[in-house]
Design a protein around this motif. Structure first.
Motif, PDB file in Angstrom:
ATOM      1  N   ALA A  60    -106.208 -28.904  31.978  1.00  0.00           N
ATOM      2  CA  ALA A  60    -106.183 -29.872  33.075  1.00  0.00           C
ATOM      3  C   ALA A  60    -104.796 -29.974  33.704  1.00  0.00           C
ATOM      4  CB  ALA A  60    -106.637 -31.242  32.584  1.00  0.00           C
ATOM      5  N   GLY A  61    -103.763 -29.954  32.902  1.00  0.00           N
ATOM      6  CA  GLY A  61    -102.399 -30.046  33.420  1.00  0.00           C
ATOM      7  C   GLY A  61    -101.924 -28.784  34.125  1.00  0.00           C
ATOM      8  N   LEU A  62    -102.657 -27.706  33.963  1.00  0.00           N
ATOM      9  CA  LEU A  62    -102.256 -26.432  34.562  1.00  0.00           C
ATOM     10  C   LEU A  62    -103.033 -26.109  35.836  1.00  0.00           C
ATOM     11  CD1 LEU A  62    -102.028 -24.375  31.271  1.00  0.00           C
ATOM     12  CD2 LEU A  62    -100.140 -25.338  32.584  1.00  0.00           C
ATOM     13  N   ARG A  63    -103.951 -26.972  36.222  1.00  0.00           N
ATOM     14  CA  ARG A  63    -104.760 -26.690  37.418  1.00  0.00           C
ATOM     15  C   ARG A  63    -103.904 -26.585  38.670  1.00  0.00           C
ATOM     16  NH1 ARG A  63    -109.270 -30.473  35.231  1.00  0.00           N
ATOM     17  NH2 ARG A  63    -110.367 -28.969  33.953  1.00  0.00           N
ATOM     18  N   HIS A  64    -102.897 -27.433  38.766  1.00  0.00           N
ATOM     19  CA  HIS A  64    -102.001 -27.375  39.927  1.00  0.00           C
ATOM     20  C   HIS A  64    -101.213 -26.063  39.927  1.00  0.00           C
ATOM     21  CE1 HIS A  64     -99.602 -28.867  43.215  1.00  0.00           C
ATOM     22  NE2 HIS A  64     -98.495 -28.603  42.538  1.00  0.00           N
ATOM     23  N   ALA A  65    -100.802 -25.629  38.751  1.00  0.00           N
ATOM     24  CA  ALA A  65    -100.031 -24.382  38.644  1.00  0.00           C
ATOM     25  C   ALA A  65    -100.854 -23.169  39.069  1.00  0.00           C
ATOM     26  CB  ALA A  65     -99.516 -24.200  37.221  1.00  0.00           C
ATOM     27  N   LYS A  66    -102.161 -23.255  38.891  1.00  0.00           N
ATOM     28  CA  LYS A  66    -103.023 -22.129  39.269  1.00  0.00           C
ATOM     29  C   LYS A  66    -102.876 -21.761  40.743  1.00  0.00           C
ATOM     30  CE  LYS A  66    -106.644 -22.703  35.825  1.00  0.00           C
ATOM     31  NZ  LYS A  66    -108.063 -22.965  35.568  1.00  0.00           N
ATOM     32  N   SER A  67    -102.610 -22.768  41.585  1.00  0.00           N
ATOM     33  CA  SER A  67    -102.471 -22.483  43.013  1.00  0.00           C
ATOM     34  C   SER A  67    -101.198 -21.696  43.314  1.00  0.00           C
ATOM     35  CB  SER A  67    -102.499 -23.779  43.824  1.00  0.00           C
ATOM     36  OG  SER A  67    -101.406 -24.606  43.475  1.00  0.00           O
ATOM     37  N   PHE A  68    -100.228 -21.734  42.395  1.00  0.00           N
ATOM     38  CA  PHE A  68     -98.972 -21.015  42.595  1.00  0.00           C
ATOM     39  C   PHE A  68     -98.941 -19.656  41.900  1.00  0.00           C
ATOM     40  CE2 PHE A  68     -97.846 -25.485  43.154  1.00  0.00           C
ATOM     41  CZ  PHE A  68     -97.263 -25.430  44.410  1.00  0.00           C
ATOM     42  N   VAL A  69     -99.470 -19.593  40.673  1.00  0.00           N
ATOM     43  CA  VAL A  69     -99.386 -18.346  39.908  1.00  0.00           C
ATOM     44  C   VAL A  69    -100.729 -17.638  39.767  1.00  0.00           C
ATOM     45  CG1 VAL A  69     -97.355 -19.093  38.620  1.00  0.00           C
ATOM     46  CG2 VAL A  69     -99.631 -19.509  37.678  1.00  0.00           C
ATOM     47  N   GLY A  70    -101.795 -18.311  40.115  1.00  0.00           N
ATOM     48  CA  GLY A  70    -103.121 -17.721  40.015  1.00  0.00           C
ATOM     49  C   GLY A  70    -103.787 -18.034  38.684  1.00  0.00           C
ATOM     50  N   SER A  71    -105.102 -18.063  38.714  1.00  0.00           N
ATOM     51  CA  SER A  71    -105.846 -18.416  37.500  1.00  0.00           C
ATOM     52  C   SER A  71    -105.754 -17.336  36.429  1.00  0.00           C
ATOM     53  CB  SER A  71    -107.306 -18.721  37.829  1.00  0.00           C
ATOM     54  OG  SER A  71    -107.930 -17.599  38.394  1.00  0.00           O
ATOM     55  N   ASP A  72    -105.600 -16.077  36.836  1.00  0.00           N
ATOM     56  CA  ASP A  72    -105.463 -15.000  35.837  1.00  0.00           C
ATOM     57  C   ASP A  72    -104.199 -15.169  35.008  1.00  0.00           C
ATOM     58  OD1 ASP A  72    -107.844 -13.856  36.616  1.00  0.00           O
ATOM     59  OD2 ASP A  72    -106.907 -12.309  37.858  1.00  0.00           O
ATOM     60  N   ALA A  73    -103.105 -15.583  35.651  1.00  0.00           N
ATOM     61  CA  ALA A  73    -101.847 -15.790  34.933  1.00  0.00           C
ATOM     62  C   ALA A  73    -101.979 -16.937  33.939  1.00  0.00           C
ATOM     63  CB  ALA A  73    -100.711 -16.069  35.911  1.00  0.00           C
ATOM     64  N   ILE A  74    -102.669 -17.991  34.330  1.00  0.00           N
ATOM     65  CA  ILE A  74    -102.877 -19.129  33.429  1.00  0.00           C
ATOM     66  C   ILE A  74    -103.765 -18.712  32.266  1.00  0.00           C
ATOM     67  CG2 ILE A  74    -103.860 -21.447  33.223  1.00  0.00           C
ATOM     68  CD1 ILE A  74    -101.225 -21.347  34.826  1.00  0.00           C
ATOM     69  N   THR A  75    -104.828 -17.980  32.557  1.00  0.00           N
ATOM     70  CA  THR A  75    -105.726 -17.494  31.506  1.00  0.00           C
ATOM     71  C   THR A  75    -104.972 -16.605  30.521  1.00  0.00           C
ATOM     72  OG1 THR A  75    -107.623 -17.614  33.001  1.00  0.00           O
ATOM     73  CG2 THR A  75    -107.845 -16.197  31.058  1.00  0.00           C
ATOM     74  N   ASP A  76    -104.153 -15.697  31.039  1.00  0.00           N
ATOM     75  CA  ASP A  76    -103.357 -14.817  30.176  1.00  0.00           C
ATOM     76  C   ASP A  76    -102.385 -15.616  29.317  1.00  0.00           C
ATOM     77  OD1 ASP A  76    -104.654 -12.632  31.238  1.00  0.00           O
ATOM     78  OD2 ASP A  76    -103.001 -12.064  32.579  1.00  0.00           O
ATOM     79  N   TYR A  77    -101.743 -16.612  29.918  1.00  0.00           N
ATOM     80  CA  TYR A  77    -100.795 -17.452  29.183  1.00  0.00           C
ATOM     81  C   TYR A  77    -101.497 -18.182  28.033  1.00  0.00           C
ATOM     82  CZ  TYR A  77     -98.102 -21.605  28.028  1.00  0.00           C
ATOM     83  OH  TYR A  77     -97.454 -22.602  27.357  1.00  0.00           O
ATOM     84  N   LEU A  78    -102.640 -18.801  28.313  1.00  0.00           N
ATOM     85  CA  LEU A  78    -103.365 -19.532  27.277  1.00  0.00           C
ATOM     86  C   LEU A  78    -103.898 -18.591  26.203  1.00  0.00           C
ATOM     87  CD1 LEU A  78    -105.211 -22.198  29.453  1.00  0.00           C
ATOM     88  CD2 LEU A  78    -103.180 -22.510  28.020  1.00  0.00           C
ATOM     89  N   ARG A  79    -104.292 -17.392  26.583  1.00  0.00           N
ATOM     90  CA  ARG A  79    -104.763 -16.402  25.607  1.00  0.00           C
ATOM     91  C   ARG A  79    -103.623 -15.991  24.675  1.00  0.00           C
ATOM     92  NH1 ARG A  79    -109.230 -13.798  23.302  1.00  0.00           N
ATOM     93  NH2 ARG A  79    -108.319 -12.063  22.200  1.00  0.00           N
ATOM     94  N   GLU A  80    -102.448 -15.727  25.247  1.00  0.00           N
ATOM     95  CA  GLU A  80    -101.283 -15.368  24.429  1.00  0.00           C
ATOM     96  C   GLU A  80    -100.892 -16.512  23.502  1.00  0.00           C
ATOM     97  OE1 GLU A  80     -98.135 -14.073  27.022  1.00  0.00           O
ATOM     98  OE2 GLU A  80     -99.366 -12.479  27.872  1.00  0.00           O
ATOM     99  N   LEU A  81    -100.961 -17.744  23.996  1.00  0.00           N
ATOM    100  CA  LEU A  81    -100.644 -18.909  23.179  1.00  0.00           C
ATOM    101  C   LEU A  81    -101.620 -19.033  22.015  1.00  0.00           C
ATOM    102  CD1 LEU A  81     -98.814 -21.398  22.879  1.00  0.00           C
ATOM    103  CD2 LEU A  81    -100.375 -22.600  24.422  1.00  0.00           C
ATOM    104  N   SER A  82    -102.904 -18.856  22.297  1.00  0.00           N
ATOM    105  CA  SER A  82    -103.916 -18.924  21.235  1.00  0.00           C
ATOM    106  C   SER A  82    -103.725 -17.808  20.214  1.00  0.00           C
ATOM    107  CB  SER A  82    -105.317 -18.846  21.835  1.00  0.00           C
ATOM    108  OG  SER A  82    -105.602 -20.004  22.568  1.00  0.00           O
ATOM    109  N   ASP A  83    -103.455 -16.597  20.693  1.00  0.00           N
ATOM    110  CA  ASP A  83    -103.219 -15.475  19.774  1.00  0.00           C
ATOM    111  C   ASP A  83    -102.057 -15.783  18.839  1.00  0.00           C
ATOM    112  OD1 ASP A  83    -105.294 -13.965  20.812  1.00  0.00           O
ATOM    113  OD2 ASP A  83    -103.996 -12.762  22.113  1.00  0.00           O
ATOM    114  N   LYS A  84    -100.991 -16.344  19.376  1.00  0.00           N
ATOM    115  CA  LYS A  84     -99.810 -16.681  18.572  1.00  0.00           C
ATOM    116  C   LYS A  84    -100.155 -17.767  17.557  1.00  0.00           C
ATOM    117  CE  LYS A  84     -95.151 -18.538  18.979  1.00  0.00           C
ATOM    118  NZ  LYS A  84     -94.158 -19.117  19.888  1.00  0.00           N
ATOM    119  N   GLU A  85    -100.884 -18.799  17.999  1.00  0.00           N
ATOM    120  CA  GLU A  85    -101.228 -19.907  17.104  1.00  0.00           C
ATOM    121  C   GLU A  85    -102.194 -19.479  15.998  1.00  0.00           C
ATOM    122  OE1 GLU A  85    -100.794 -23.526  20.351  1.00  0.00           O
ATOM    123  OE2 GLU A  85    -102.789 -22.802  19.826  1.00  0.00           O
ATOM    124  N   LEU A  86    -103.080 -18.552  16.288  1.00  0.00           N
ATOM    125  CA  LEU A  86    -104.086 -18.140  15.309  1.00  0.00           C
ATOM    126  C   LEU A  86    -103.610 -17.037  14.366  1.00  0.00           C
ATOM    127  CD1 LEU A  86    -107.291 -18.158  17.535  1.00  0.00           C
ATOM    128  CD2 LEU A  86    -106.600 -19.861  15.843  1.00  0.00           C
TER     129      LEU A  86
END
Length: 98
Positions: A43-69
């Motif tokens: 929810a906090g990243l929805r605004h950022a999607k308009s600047f970097v694109g939804s693919d960049a946000i998806t990739d960022y969250l995927r990398e974060l999850s991979d690191k955490e898991l």
């Protein structure tokens, strides 16, 4: 037996994974697996999607999850228990409950 464990990469989440491993190994059922689930509220990243694109946000969250898991996956690999991983975005409690 199927067990789902939500993990945020914390020490307590890793303890939960190790507990789940012990439960699976201690059971006498033929089907034994653990599903790790990682959910990030975007929810906090929805605004950022308009600047970097939804693919960049998806990739960022995927990398974060991979690191955490990573520690949980290592524990599961070392234990020999079958496992899978699910990564979701959205309201954490709602996504875990689905």
């Amino acid at each position: 037996m199927k067990i789902q464990v939500a993990s945020d990469g914390s020490k307590n989440a890793l303890r939960a994974v190790k507990f789940a491993i012990a439960q699976v190994k201690g059971s006498n059922l033929k089907t034994k697996s653990i599903t790790l689930i990682s959910v990030h509220d975007d929810a906090g990243l929805r605004h950022a999607k308009s600047f970097v694109g939804s693919d960049a946000i998806t990739d960022y969250l995927r990398e974060l999850s991979d690191k955490e898991l990573k520690p949980a996956i290592k524990a599961l690999d070392d234990s020999g228990v079958k496992h899978s991983m699910v990564i979701k975005t959205g309201h954490v409690a709602e996504e875990i409950g689905k």
